[in-house]
Design a protein around this motif. Structure first.
Motif, PDB file in Angstrom:
ATOM      1  N   UNK A   1       0.828  -1.213   0.000  1.00 28.97           N
ATOM      2  CA  UNK A   1       0.000   0.000   0.000  1.00 28.97           C
ATOM      3  C   UNK A   1       0.857   1.256   0.000  1.00 28.97           C
ATOM      4  N   UNK A   2       1.943   1.223   0.726  1.00 26.69           N
ATOM      5  CA  UNK A   2       2.855   2.371   0.728  1.00 26.69           C
ATOM      6  C   UNK A   2       3.517   2.500  -0.640  1.00 26.69           C
ATOM      7  N   UNK A   3       3.863   1.375  -1.244  1.00 30.32           N
ATOM      8  CA  UNK A   3       4.434   1.400  -2.588  1.00 30.32           C
ATOM      9  C   UNK A   3       3.443   2.010  -3.581  1.00 30.32           C
ATOM     10  N   UNK A   4       2.169   1.665  -3.431  1.00 27.55           N
ATOM     11  CA  UNK A   4       1.116   2.257  -4.262  1.00 27.55           C
ATOM     12  C   UNK A   4       1.066   3.769  -4.067  1.00 27.55           C
ATOM     13  N   UNK A   5       1.154   4.211  -2.828  1.00 28.06           N
ATOM     14  CA  UNK A   5       1.138   5.650  -2.542  1.00 28.06           C
ATOM     15  C   UNK A   5       2.352   6.350  -3.159  1.00 28.06           C
ATOM     16  N   UNK A   6       3.510   5.706  -3.116  1.00 30.54           N
ATOM     17  CA  UNK A   6       4.715   6.292  -3.716  1.00 30.54           C
ATOM     18  C   UNK A   6       4.580   6.371  -5.240  1.00 30.54           C
ATOM     19  N   UNK A   7       3.987   5.353  -5.841  1.00 30.82           N
ATOM     20  CA  UNK A   7       3.769   5.382  -7.292  1.00 30.82           C
ATOM     21  C   UNK A   7       2.802   6.503  -7.661  1.00 30.82           C
ATOM     22  N   UNK A   8       1.774   6.687  -6.856  1.00 28.22           N
ATOM     23  CA  UNK A   8       0.822   7.774  -7.101  1.00 28.22           C
ATOM     24  C   UNK A   8       1.508   9.128  -6.956  1.00 28.22           C
ATOM     25  N   UNK A   9       2.358   9.271  -5.953  1.00 30.64           N
ATOM     26  CA  UNK A   9       3.114  10.517  -5.782  1.00 30.64           C
ATOM     27  C   UNK A   9       4.049  10.748  -6.963  1.00 30.64           C
ATOM     28  N   UNK A  10       4.675   9.690  -7.441  1.00 28.31           N
ATOM     29  CA  UNK A  10       5.570   9.803  -8.598  1.00 28.31           C
ATOM     30  C   UNK A  10       4.804  10.302  -9.813  1.00 28.31           C
ATOM     31  N   UNK A  11       3.593   9.794  -9.990  1.00 29.03           N
ATOM     32  CA  UNK A  11       2.744  10.252 -11.089  1.00 29.03           C
ATOM     33  C   UNK A  11       2.489  11.757 -10.972  1.00 29.03           C
ATOM     34  N   UNK A  12       2.243  12.214  -9.760  1.00 29.09           N
ATOM     35  CA  UNK A  12       2.037  13.645  -9.521  1.00 29.09           C
ATOM     36  C   UNK A  12       3.268  14.443  -9.948  1.00 29.09           C
TER      37      UNK A  12
ATOM     38  N   UNK B   1       2.564   0.314 -12.980  1.00 31.27           N
ATOM     39  CA  UNK B   1       2.892  -0.035 -11.598  1.00 31.27           C
ATOM     40  C   UNK B   1       1.699   0.207 -10.678  1.00 31.27           C
ATOM     41  N   UNK B   2       1.033   1.334 -10.855  1.00 34.19           N
ATOM     42  CA  UNK B   2      -0.155   1.622 -10.048  1.00 34.19           C
ATOM     43  C   UNK B   2      -1.197   0.508 -10.185  1.00 34.19           C
ATOM     44  N   UNK B   3      -1.464   0.103 -11.403  1.00 34.45           N
ATOM     45  CA  UNK B   3      -2.455  -0.944 -11.649  1.00 34.45           C
ATOM     46  C   UNK B   3      -2.021  -2.280 -11.050  1.00 34.45           C
ATOM     47  N   UNK B   4      -0.741  -2.593 -11.161  1.00 42.99           N
ATOM     48  CA  UNK B   4      -0.237  -3.841 -10.596  1.00 42.99           C
ATOM     49  C   UNK B   4      -0.419  -3.861  -9.081  1.00 42.99           C
ATOM     50  N   UNK B   5      -0.127  -2.739  -8.421  1.00 46.00           N
ATOM     51  CA  UNK B   5      -0.238  -2.693  -6.961  1.00 46.00           C
ATOM     52  C   UNK B   5      -1.688  -2.785  -6.504  1.00 46.00           C
ATOM     53  N   UNK B   6      -2.572  -2.096  -7.210  1.00 46.72           N
ATOM     54  CA  UNK B   6      -3.992  -2.171  -6.860  1.00 46.72           C
ATOM     55  C   UNK B   6      -4.465  -3.623  -6.960  1.00 46.72           C
TER      56      UNK B   6
END
Length: 124
Positions: free
Chosen positions: A73-84, A110-115
């Motif tokens: 979940x934290x990895x997902x949040x980091x990927x979302x931040x990277x997108x930003x 990556x976002x889709x994979x983590x979700x």
């Protein structure tokens, strides 16, 4: 046994994808620093873009299922931040449209994979 093989392949796939993405981010940040002498925003991009893979590695050896899901979940949040940061740097003219079009889809993947991985882990 077949599910275990698929699971292992998925883990290896996410490890490889996130590692390759981190290298791409590092290379792009070097371009930003060299071409624009910009260090603050690019530091944010490299921090979040490289944290993704590091957190996957941490999740791999999570002590519990809850710990594993938490790290993913934290990895997902980091990927979302990277997108930003990628969008912000593109809109600020600090990365080219071409670079953005190379990096953004990789980040989205990556976002889709983590979700998907988090959903699967929660349902098991």
């Amino acid at each position: 046994m077949n599910n275990r093989i698929e699971s292992t392949n998925e883990k290896e796939h996410s490890k490889t994808k996130s590692y390759d993405f981190a290298l791409d981010v590092i290379n792009e940040v070097q371009v930003i620093k060299n071409n624009h002498k910009e260090f603050d925003l690019s530091r944010q991009l490299v921090r979040s873009g490289t944290a993704i893979g590091a957190l996957i590695r941490e999740a791999e050896f999570g002590q519990t299922k809850k710990d594993f899901i938490h790290k993913l979940s934290i990895s997902l949040k980091e990927a979302n931040e990277t997108d930003y940061w990628l969008n912000l740097l593109k809109d600020a003219g600090l990365i080219t449209q071409e670079s953005f079009q190379e990096l953004a889809p990789k980040c989205e993947e990556l976002l889709k994979m983590f979700v998907a991985s988090i959903k699967t882990a929660r349902s098991n």
